[in-house]
Design an enzyme around this catalytic site. Structure first.
Site, short mmCIF file in Angstrom:
data_model
loop_
_atom_site.label_atom_id
_atom_site.label_comp_id
_atom_site.label_asym_id
_atom_site.label_seq_id
_atom_site.Cartn_x
_atom_site.Cartn_y
_atom_site.Cartn_z
N GLU A 293 16.85 101.28 -58.82
CA GLU A 293 17.42 101.02 -57.50
C GLU A 293 18.83 101.59 -57.45
O GLU A 293 19.71 101.15 -58.20
CB GLU A 293 17.45 99.52 -57.22
CG GLU A 293 18.07 99.16 -55.88
CD GLU A 293 18.28 97.66 -55.70
OE1 GLU A 293 19.22 97.31 -54.97
OE2 GLU A 293 17.50 96.86 -56.26
N THR B 205 20.59 97.91 -51.10
CA THR B 205 21.51 97.43 -50.08
C THR B 205 21.27 98.12 -48.74
O THR B 205 22.20 98.58 -48.07
CB THR B 205 22.98 97.55 -50.55
OG1 THR B 205 23.08 97.10 -51.90
CG2 THR B 205 23.88 96.67 -49.68
N LYS C 200 12.60 89.81 -52.42
CA LYS C 200 13.70 89.73 -53.38
C LYS C 200 14.28 88.31 -53.23
O LYS C 200 14.57 87.88 -52.12
CB LYS C 200 14.75 90.78 -53.02
CG LYS C 200 16.05 90.69 -53.80
CD LYS C 200 17.00 91.77 -53.32
CE LYS C 200 18.36 91.65 -53.95
NZ LYS C 200 19.24 92.76 -53.54
#
Length: 184
Positions: free
Chosen positions: A41, A63, A123
């Site tokens: 990521e 993000t 998540k």
């Protein structure tokens, strides 16, 4: 394109990578990949270069918080998106672009709202601050169909406790990313 089940099952740890210098992205990604971490990521700026250097790595954009982020991530070559939370706008943008989204939640109500929208992969963030392993154990009973990637406070001392839970597919973390080692 892989789905989130496939991505989350590839590796028990997804490094959450934030870099200070663009030139560190490819060497760092290469080292992580060669060390067995096949799912990475990264922030938007690094994705294109990493995809070119490591075509077999599964590279996601972290993000992601706006519809513009979704479009930019897809254009850069991201295979999946990770967000600290979720809005309907973000969810709709990911669906419109046909890219899997791993949205952040930290309560049963948020999880149920996203389940109602067809999201089974979430998540759990910030994991430790939001109740950690006990919270995920509590969520498992009424919501066994959900699969989580806890992130936030995960480290070598607690990662296995999270990974032992039936509703945890993988964990996200930064503990393997020593800033001094990266700079050197």
């Amino acid at each position: 394109m892989r789905n989130l089940d496939e991505i989350m099952d590839l590796c028990p740890v997804i490094p959450v990578i934030v870099i200070d210098r663009a030139e560190d992205a490819v060497p760092l990604a290469t080292a992580l990949y060669n060390g067995g971490l096949k799912v990475l990521e990264f922030g938007l700026a690094a994705i294109s270069a990493i995809r070119k250097a490591l075509p077999d790595a599964v590279v996601g954009a972290g993000t992601v918080v706006t519809a513009e982020d979704v479009r930019n991530a897809k254009e850069a070559g991201a295979e999946f998106l990770v967000s600290p939370g979720c809005t309907l706008t973000l969810l709709e943008a990911a669906r419109a672009e046909g890219i899997p989204l791993l949205p952040g939640v930290n309560s049963p109500s948020e999880a149920m709202l996203l389940l109602e929208q067809g999201q089974r992969h979430l998540k759990f963030f910030p994991a430790e601050a939001a109740g950690g392993v006990p919270m995920l154990k509590s969520i498992l009973g009424p919501l066994p169909q959900l699969r989580f990637c806890p992130t936030g406070g995960i480290n070598p001392d607690n990662a296995m406790e999270y990974l032992s839970l039936a509703n945890v597919a993988c964990v996200g973390g930064t503990w393997m990313l020593d800033k001094a080692a990266i700079a050197a």
